[in-house]
Design an enzyme around this catalytic site. Structure first.
Site, PDB file in Angstrom:
ATOM      1  N   GLU A 219      -7.432  11.876  12.041  1.00 52.95           N
ATOM      2  CA  GLU A 219      -7.048  12.780  13.136  1.00 52.95           C
ATOM      3  C   GLU A 219      -8.243  13.406  13.822  1.00 52.95           C
ATOM      4  O   GLU A 219      -8.254  13.606  15.025  1.00 52.95           O
ATOM      5  CB  GLU A 219      -6.211  13.967  12.628  1.00 52.95           C
ATOM      6  CG  GLU A 219      -4.915  13.651  11.970  1.00 52.95           C
ATOM      7  CD  GLU A 219      -5.081  13.497  10.485  1.00 52.95           C
ATOM      8  OE1 GLU A 219      -6.186  13.113  10.047  1.00 52.95           O
ATOM      9  OE2 GLU A 219      -4.117  13.754   9.767  1.00 52.95           O
TER      10      GLU A 219
ATOM     11  N   TYR B 283     -12.414  21.826   5.883  1.00 54.27           N
ATOM     12  CA  TYR B 283     -11.414  21.970   6.938  1.00 54.27           C
ATOM     13  C   TYR B 283     -10.757  23.353   6.902  1.00 54.27           C
ATOM     14  O   TYR B 283     -10.409  23.862   5.842  1.00 54.27           O
ATOM     15  CB  TYR B 283     -10.356  20.878   6.782  1.00 54.27           C
ATOM     16  CG  TYR B 283      -9.498  20.734   7.997  1.00 54.27           C
ATOM     17  CD1 TYR B 283     -10.080  20.566   9.243  1.00 54.27           C
ATOM     18  CD2 TYR B 283      -8.121  20.773   7.901  1.00 54.27           C
ATOM     19  CE1 TYR B 283      -9.296  20.435  10.359  1.00 54.27           C
ATOM     20  CE2 TYR B 283      -7.329  20.634   9.019  1.00 54.27           C
ATOM     21  CZ  TYR B 283      -7.929  20.472  10.255  1.00 54.27           C
ATOM     22  OH  TYR B 283      -7.151  20.352  11.365  1.00 54.27           O
TER      23      TYR B 283
ATOM     24  N   HIS C 214      -5.250  19.372   2.148  1.00 55.46           N
ATOM     25  CA  HIS C 214      -6.684  19.635   2.165  1.00 55.46           C
ATOM     26  C   HIS C 214      -7.056  20.536   1.003  1.00 55.46           C
ATOM     27  O   HIS C 214      -6.206  21.068   0.318  1.00 55.46           O
ATOM     28  CB  HIS C 214      -7.075  20.321   3.475  1.00 55.46           C
ATOM     29  CG  HIS C 214      -6.670  19.564   4.689  1.00 55.46           C
ATOM     30  ND1 HIS C 214      -7.432  18.556   5.225  1.00 55.46           N
ATOM     31  CD2 HIS C 214      -5.559  19.637   5.455  1.00 55.46           C
ATOM     32  CE1 HIS C 214      -6.816  18.052   6.274  1.00 55.46           C
ATOM     33  NE2 HIS C 214      -5.668  18.691   6.438  1.00 55.46           N
TER      34      HIS C 214
ATOM     35  N   GLU D 230       3.174  15.608   8.476  1.00 59.04           N
ATOM     36  CA  GLU D 230       2.696  15.377   9.840  1.00 59.04           C
ATOM     37  C   GLU D 230       1.702  14.211   9.870  1.00 59.04           C
ATOM     38  O   GLU D 230       1.717  13.408  10.795  1.00 59.04           O
ATOM     39  CB  GLU D 230       2.049  16.643  10.401  1.00 59.04           C
ATOM     40  CG  GLU D 230       2.990  17.844  10.512  1.00 59.04           C
ATOM     41  CD  GLU D 230       4.129  17.653  11.508  1.00 59.04           C
ATOM     42  OE1 GLU D 230       3.937  16.929  12.521  1.00 59.04           O
ATOM     43  OE2 GLU D 230       5.222  18.212  11.284  1.00 59.04           O
TER      44      GLU D 230
ATOM     45  N   ASP E 261       0.195  14.339   4.309  1.00 57.99           N
ATOM     46  CA  ASP E 261       1.356  15.232   4.357  1.00 57.99           C
ATOM     47  C   ASP E 261       2.342  14.712   5.406  1.00 57.99           C
ATOM     48  O   ASP E 261       2.127  13.656   5.998  1.00 57.99           O
ATOM     49  CB  ASP E 261       0.926  16.676   4.628  1.00 57.99           C
ATOM     50  CG  ASP E 261       0.199  16.841   5.961  1.00 57.99           C
ATOM     51  OD1 ASP E 261       0.193  15.880   6.760  1.00 57.99           O
ATOM     52  OD2 ASP E 261      -0.377  17.913   6.200  1.00 57.99           O
TER      53      ASP E 261
END
Length: 681
Positions: free
Chosen positions: A7, A293, A340, A84, A82
């Site tokens: 991403e 992150y 994360h 998403e 996850d």
DNA sequence: CAGTGAGCGAGCTTCCGCTTGACTT
């Protein structure tokens, strides 16, 4: 060459560092397909079939990925592990298609071994997880795009409602009502200043405070000055004797490492930053490769980072500052996706050295906070010795043993005082935060040390300090406490906490005054309408129920269409009913002292799409309007009206005349005061 | 440099969650 898609461009950069030139690594920049913004995009009649489109600003990115993937043998989808992330992987595959082979890999920490291990075990896209995300997306769209138009019809155009934002507003409205309904109650505290009698002759020291805690064995409740005066008078004539002393060792553990929400809360409490500002600064640190992150709900930590921290602690502070075993922190939130790690520095070194390579004062401050929080979480507990002393109040009269006073003494009340103290035996993790509370979250531990006390000690009374207090209502939410509350209910995600607050502010449902969130009349009207008509959706537990169903979809126990249908059918029926029968809602207005220049009627405060404005109370007969804004102490050079601070559509501030549009004076800079006569002083 | 509400009924507003620039000062 095989291509890996993630991403985030920063994640891509990190991966290419680990993998060298063996793979081509690209970033999708988040979701690349979504429901269209301009319409519902769900065919409710045909099993809620979604109509996904590639948004305009993603078209170019998708084209590029298609081209690159066309040259590759195999496309490895390495988006977050996850719901998403799985959906992003799915949409990437759907959009890119072509003849390349698709593989899916996942890893929970961005480290070289984790990634290499993942590459050895590629798998398939988990369609059940994708279905769960799709159900979440469709439910949110149905709620948002069905309720909002109802508000346009029943209250005012442009309004919005949603599973998350409407509950956030509800919290703020209900808190305001608690505050309004709150009746402060008076109470008094009586604190005595005492000193051990045998230390009487010493010049200094040995003084301490003890609070009246019990009267006749029950907790002391002193309601007014009269009661306090009676007790004070009695205590003044009394003797004080230590009846019991308890000592115990208390350990305080460090806080868990930061997640998004706790980082936002700390930065708000310590620096006064908005959630938005914190995230912008964290984004910069992340892009510089200085922190992991910053959108995470997990307190997990990479083992190597923990070991490095422990070594650093031992070298820097000594062996006793690192506990025998590393500390692990369990993520509290039940809805956490844990894709994360916790937020931590990517490498541990001397703070001052790392800070030298940071550009920006804000970045330095946030980095220091993250650095300390992470290091502290692997340090030893702070150890206190807590002392509590019970102090009996002995009346002179009772001691004299005068039989005439027996009756009086039998009515005399029994007082018990309590003194608390604590002494820090070992600083442990608090060593990082210093004695000044600079950068210290932690406001407890301010207990004073008590002098050495022994049961039986007689005490000398130095003074009595009765003080009046009132019970206080619960505090209004700040950004920080609202985010905390939302997270506890499982509402919203790390990537949305900051935007949620922006949304409810932009809609003028709430406003921020001195960092506190207050509901507006509009927010209250919308909230009450929604609660009256859609109580299930406005329920604090609605999201938790949804998450349960999404888990069932992810685990294969339920089909997504059935879950959505079970929600939508009664919802649609209620929508129809409310649309047909509910009265149009009037938003409360506030009358001002100002008068309409056209017809002399009072002006009232209304909330429009640009916020508050003043309007004639005779609307629609009289259409006079005027800007509502804080005056500054300067008059308009054109017409002598008040100068007010305003914002353009792009949020740039400028100075304008409050008589706009009659007077068109405007300036970027603060106009100089003209014709102002200073009074002689 | 800058409108607002009601209703008239053109065309438009709106959700949550994943990600950064592209804008402007």
């Amino acid at each position: 060459m095989d291509i890996i898609i993630v991403e985030s461009p920063t994640k891509a950069k990190t991966l290419s560092r680990f993998l060298g030139g063996a793979y081509q690594i690209e970033a999708s920049f988040g979701h690349i397909r979504d429901l269209p913004a301009s319409k519902l995009g769900i065919d409710v009649e045909r099993n809620f079939t979604p109509d996904y489109i590639i948004p305009k600003d993603k078209k170019e990115k998708v084209e590029q990925l298609r081209r690159e993937a066309g040259k590759a043998q195999s496309v490895i989808l390495a988006t977050d592990p996850d719901r998403e992330g799985e959906a992003i992987a799915y949409h990437l595959r759907e959009v890119i298609s072509g003849k390349a082979k698709f593989q899916r890999i996942t890893f929970h920490e961005i480290t070289e071994p984790a990634i290499k291990e993942a590459l050895k075990n590629p798998g398939e896209i988990n369609m059940q997880l994708v279905d769960a995300q799709q159900a979440r997306r469709i439910l949110d769209r149905l709620v948002g795009y069905k309720l909002s138009p109802l508000l346009w019809r029943k209250i005012r155009r442009g309004l919005s409602a949603g599973r998350v934002q409407s509950v956030a507003v509800r919290l703020i409205v209900e808190r305001e009502r608690e505050i309004l309904a709150f009746k402060p109650e008076e109470y008094w505290e009586i604190v005595t200043k005492l000193k051990v009698q045998s230390l009487k002759l010493q010049e200094d020291g040995g003084e301490f405070e003890a609070k009246l805690t019990k009267i006749d064995g029950k907790s002391a409740e002193i309601r007014n000055k009269g009661e306090a005066d009676v007790i004070t008078a009695e205590l003044e004539k009394a003797e004080f004797k230590v009846s019991d002393v308890q000592k115990k060792e208390v350990k305080r553990s460090p806080y868990p490492p930061f997640t998004t929400s706790t980082m936002q809360q700390s930065a708000s409490n310590l620096f006064g930053w908005s959630a938005k500002r914190t995230m912008q600064v964290a984004q910069n640190l992340y892009e510089e490769g200085l922190i992991t992150y910053h959108r995470t709900d997990s307190t997990n930590l990479n083992m190597e980072a923990v070991n490095n921290a422990r070594n650093f602690i031992r070298e820097r502070f000594g062996n006793n500052y690192a506990p025998e075993e590393p500390r692990f922190y369990k993520t509290k939130s039940k809805v956490a996706q844990e894709a994360h790690e916790a937020i931590r520095p990517t490498r541990i070194g001397e703070l001052e050295q790392v800070k030298q390579q940071i550009t920006g004062r804000d970045e330095e401050r946030l980095y220091e906070l993250i650095w300390k929080r992470f290091l502290a979480c692997q340090m030893s507990e702070t150890v206190f010795e807590q002392t509590g002393a019970d102090i009996n109040v002995v009346n002179h009269e009772q001691n004299i043993g005068n039989p005439d006073l027996v009756e009086a003494n039998s009515q005399r009340r029994e007082y018990l005082l309590r003194a608390n103290g604590s002494k820090r035996l070992f600083d442990g993790w608090t060593k990082l935060f210093g004695s000044a509370n600079n950068n210290n979250d932690d406001s407890n531990g301010s207990d004073k040390e008590l002098p050495e006390l022994t049961a039986g000690d007689l005490l000398q009374l130095l003074g009595i300090l009765p003080s009046q207090h009132f019970t206080e209502p619960p505090p209004r939410y700040t950004e920080a406490s609202l985010i905390k509350a939302l997270e506890e209910y499982g509402i919203g995600r790390p990537s949305t906490y900051a935007p949620i607050i922006s949304t409810i502010l932009e809609r003028f449902y709430v406003e921020r005054l001195e960092k506190k969130l207050h509901p507006t009349a509009l927010g209250i009207a919308v909230n009450d309408f929604l609660i009256a008509n859609f109580p299930e959706i406005l329920n604090y537990q609605f999201t938790a129920g949804m998450e349960e169903s999404l888990d069932d979809i992810a685990n294969g126990k339920k089909q997504w269409v059935g879950v959505i249908r079970d929600f939508y059918d009664p919802f649609a029926e209620q929508l129809g009913k409310v649309g047909d029968t509910a009265e149009r809602v009037k938003v409360e207005t506030e009358t001002t002292d100002e008068v309409c220049p056209l017809d002399g009627s009072p002006l009232i405060i209304r909330i429009g799409k640009f916020g508050r404005f003043l309007a004639c109370s005779k609307f629609p007969e009289c259409k006079f309007t005027k800007t509502f804004a804080k005056k500054i102490d300067v008059k308009c050079p054109k017409c002598g009206g008040d100068i007010i601070i305003k914002r353009t559509r792009s949020k740039k501030t400028f100075y304008g005349c409050s008589n706009y549009p009659q007077c068109d004076f405007a300036s970027w800079t603060k106009p100089k005061a003209v014709n102002v006569v200073e009074p002689a002083s």
